[in-house]
Design an enzyme around this catalytic site. Structure first.
Site, PDB file in Angstrom:
ATOM      1  N   LEU A 278      -0.930  -9.245   2.205  1.00 17.52           N
ATOM      2  CA  LEU A 278      -1.232  -9.043   0.785  1.00 17.52           C
ATOM      3  C   LEU A 278      -2.741  -8.912   0.563  1.00 17.52           C
ATOM      4  CD1 LEU A 278       1.347 -11.365  -0.982  1.00 17.52           C
ATOM      5  CD2 LEU A 278       1.351  -8.874  -0.803  1.00 17.52           C
ATOM      6  N   HIS A 279      -3.307  -7.836   1.125  1.00 16.63           N
ATOM      7  CA  HIS A 279      -4.710  -7.529   0.889  1.00 16.63           C
ATOM      8  C   HIS A 279      -4.809  -6.744  -0.420  1.00 16.63           C
ATOM      9  CE1 HIS A 279      -4.504  -3.245   2.048  1.00 16.63           C
ATOM     10  NE2 HIS A 279      -3.507  -3.658   2.801  1.00 16.63           N
ATOM     11  N   ALA A 280      -5.921  -6.112  -0.699  1.00 17.15           N
ATOM     12  CA  ALA A 280      -6.212  -5.533  -2.006  1.00 17.15           C
ATOM     13  C   ALA A 280      -5.124  -4.616  -2.577  1.00 17.15           C
ATOM     14  CB  ALA A 280      -7.548  -4.793  -1.954  1.00 17.15           C
TER      15      ALA A 280
ATOM     16  N   ALA B  36      -1.588  -6.362  -2.955  1.00 22.31           N
ATOM     17  CA  ALA B  36      -1.700  -7.432  -3.945  1.00 22.31           C
ATOM     18  C   ALA B  36      -1.794  -6.840  -5.348  1.00 22.31           C
ATOM     19  CB  ALA B  36      -2.915  -8.311  -3.651  1.00 22.31           C
TER      20      ALA B  36
ATOM     21  N   ASP C 142       1.421  -0.513   2.135  1.00 22.72           N
ATOM     22  CA  ASP C 142       0.223   0.100   2.714  1.00 22.72           C
ATOM     23  C   ASP C 142       0.370   1.615   2.847  1.00 22.72           C
ATOM     24  OD1 ASP C 142      -1.398  -2.211   3.115  1.00 22.72           O
ATOM     25  OD2 ASP C 142      -0.098  -2.749   4.783  1.00 22.72           O
TER      26      ASP C 142
END
Length: 93
Positions: free
Chosen positions: A14-16, A19, A88
């Site tokens: 859950l990166h930028a 998220a 992604d």
């Protein structure tokens, strides 16, 4: 309290981008949803900074919860499905 446990599908966790997409979906429900990693305190799923700061990685289990039992079931199902997907990758046209 309705809950869903789901495995994070995005390859980088859950990166930028994942998220932000998740938080946007949470905010569209209008519900007070929380998200927690196993063994950690829940955070407000309406905050992109809180969700990113959790540090949830790929294939890690997280639990979604909501105090609003009347309307949360289908919303949590939708949010769990989103988290399980690979956010992604861009959707195909």
């Amino acid at each position: 309290m309705p809950q869903r446990t789901v495995t994070v599908g995005s390859h980088l966790g859950l990166h930028a981008r994942p998220a932000a997409l998740f938080v946007q979906a949470v905010n569209e429900t209008g519900l007070p949803v929380t998200i927690a990693r196993d063994g950690k305190d829940p955070v407000d799923a309406r905050s992109v900074l809180a969700v990113m700061a959790m540090g949830a990685g790929h294939n890690e289990s997280v639990t979604l919860s909501c105090d609003d039992a009347d309307t949360a079931e289908s919303a949590l199902d939708t949010l769990a499905e989103l988290l399980a997907s690979d956010m992604d990758t861009a959707p195909s046209a």
